[in-house]
Scaffold this motif. Structure first.
Motif, PDB file in Angstrom:
ATOM      1  N   ILE A 224      -8.369  29.878   4.710  1.00 22.04           N
ATOM      2  CA  ILE A 224      -7.959  28.401   4.749  1.00 22.04           C
ATOM      3  C   ILE A 224      -7.690  28.146   6.126  1.00 22.04           C
ATOM      4  O   ILE A 224      -6.761  28.795   6.893  1.00 22.04           O
ATOM      5  CB  ILE A 224      -6.847  28.077   3.855  1.00 22.04           C
ATOM      6  CG1 ILE A 224      -7.017  28.514   2.580  1.00 22.04           C
ATOM      7  CG2 ILE A 224      -6.397  26.959   3.819  1.00 22.04           C
ATOM      8  CD1 ILE A 224      -8.177  27.593   1.990  1.00 22.04           C
TER       9      ILE A 224
ATOM     10  N   ARG B 232     -11.810  25.088   4.213  1.00 21.55           N
ATOM     11  CA  ARG B 232     -12.283  26.644   3.710  1.00 21.55           C
ATOM     12  C   ARG B 232     -13.391  27.046   4.560  1.00 21.55           C
ATOM     13  O   ARG B 232     -14.318  26.186   4.871  1.00 21.55           O
ATOM     14  CB  ARG B 232     -12.539  26.476   2.248  1.00 21.55           C
ATOM     15  CG  ARG B 232     -11.402  26.552   1.257  1.00 21.55           C
ATOM     16  CD  ARG B 232     -12.202  26.254  -0.297  1.00 21.55           C
ATOM     17  NE  ARG B 232     -12.488  27.745  -0.674  1.00 21.55           N
ATOM     18  CZ  ARG B 232     -11.721  28.829  -1.159  1.00 21.55           C
ATOM     19  NH1 ARG B 232     -10.333  28.524  -1.132  1.00 21.55           N
ATOM     20  NH2 ARG B 232     -11.940  29.748  -1.680  1.00 21.55           N
TER      21      ARG B 232
ATOM     22  N   ALA C  95     -12.954  34.284   2.270  1.00 18.19           N
ATOM     23  CA  ALA C  95     -12.759  32.862   2.319  1.00 18.19           C
ATOM     24  C   ALA C  95     -11.541  32.625   3.101  1.00 18.19           C
ATOM     25  O   ALA C  95     -10.507  33.522   2.795  1.00 18.19           O
ATOM     26  CB  ALA C  95     -12.680  32.051   0.986  1.00 18.19           C
TER      27      ALA C  95
ATOM     28  N   PRO D 190      -6.638  34.219   0.251  1.00 17.83           N
ATOM     29  CA  PRO D 190      -7.113  32.902  -0.110  1.00 17.83           C
ATOM     30  C   PRO D 190      -8.054  33.192  -1.338  1.00 17.83           C
ATOM     31  O   PRO D 190      -8.943  34.107  -1.372  1.00 17.83           O
ATOM     32  CB  PRO D 190      -8.045  32.299   0.911  1.00 17.83           C
ATOM     33  CG  PRO D 190      -8.454  33.331   1.790  1.00 17.83           C
ATOM     34  CD  PRO D 190      -7.217  34.412   1.498  1.00 17.83           C
TER      35      PRO D 190
ATOM     36  N   GLU E  72     -18.856  30.674  -2.474  1.00 17.87           N
ATOM     37  CA  GLU E  72     -17.905  30.948  -3.341  1.00 17.87           C
ATOM     38  C   GLU E  72     -18.297  32.025  -4.206  1.00 17.87           C
ATOM     39  O   GLU E  72     -17.394  33.169  -4.449  1.00 17.87           O
ATOM     40  CB  GLU E  72     -17.517  29.745  -4.328  1.00 17.87           C
ATOM     41  CG  GLU E  72     -16.884  28.697  -3.503  1.00 17.87           C
ATOM     42  CD  GLU E  72     -15.473  29.167  -2.967  1.00 17.87           C
ATOM     43  OE1 GLU E  72     -14.851  30.223  -3.576  1.00 17.87           O
ATOM     44  OE2 GLU E  72     -14.808  28.504  -2.051  1.00 17.87           O
TER      45      GLU E  72
END
Length: 226
Positions: free
Chosen positions: A211, A221, A209, A108, A199
């Motif tokens: 999903i 996320r 990260a 991701p 992030e």
């Protein structure tokens, strides 16, 4: 005036493509963003819209993105291609490099890392249209900007060292799982601020990260310790 960065996202998972598009539209230099779910759609949209940059998944319902990359190279496509794929094997990476991909992002995707890619590509666009020739320094910047940026020690605007340390501490437990909302609650931050720190940390490959797809609604996320 800087040229707007028009982008085509080639991704067969529609919710994921929409998440990417939502992030990209907030990028300060972004213009139009289009979505294609397969190679056939991508080819038609490239012909019609001529995007400046293509975010290209490798595994698509009607073939592989690497095939499209080779087609674009042979056709002397003037824009850039960024691979966005779960494929991290060296054969695929090497083929993307040989095909002239501007960057390669493993899913991701960390959005801090994607933001760096967009900034680099926008800088390259501006340099190419504003100069008749380039100095060695400018050429170095075009080819090696990300590697050079990795060596910088200073934190970017909006990232405080103390808060960053607190965010990292939340992942000291190898089983830790967090979202922007849980980090915001834990550290008394806004969700927007929490997401920015998450992030940034994921972009530096200090956390991962992921999903998560629920039964209903949009994917979420989440972040976990490496």
């Amino acid at each position: 005036m800087a040229q707007a960065l028009t982008i085509l996202i080639v991704e067969d998972e529609t919710p994921l493509a929409e998440m990417h598009a939502e992030f990209i539209r907030r990028f300060h230099g972004c213009g139009q963003v289009w979505l294609a779910g397969n190679l056939a759609q991508a080819r038609m949209m490239i012909e019609s819209f001529k995007p400046a940059l293509i975010l290209l998944d490798n595994y698509l319902p009607d073939g592989k993105g690497i095939t499209l990359l080779h087609e674009l190279t042979q056709a002397r496509f003037p824009g850039g291609v960024v691979f966005t794929t779960a494929a991290s094997d060296m054969d695929t990476v090497a083929e993307a490099v040989r095909g002239g991909a501007f960057d390669y992002l493993v899913k991701p995707i960390a959005y801090e890392r994607l933001n760096q890619t967009l900034e680099r590509y926008q800088q390259r666009m501006q340099l190419l249209v504003s100069h008749a020739s380039a100095s060695q320094r400018q050429i170095d910047d075009m080819f090696n900007a990300y590697a050079r940026g990795e060596q910088k020690e200073e934190l970017p605007a909006g990232i405080d060292a103390l808060t960053l340390g607190k965010v990292k501490m939340l992942f000291n437990d190898p089983d830790a799982r967090h979202t922007a909302e849980t980090v915001a609650q834990e550290l008394k931050l806004s969700r927007t601020t929490a997401r920015r720190y998450l992030e940034f940390t994921a972009g530096r490959q200090q956390i991962m990260a992921e999903i998560v797809y629920g039964k209903v609604g949009r994917p979420q996320r989440t972040y976990r310790a490496l």
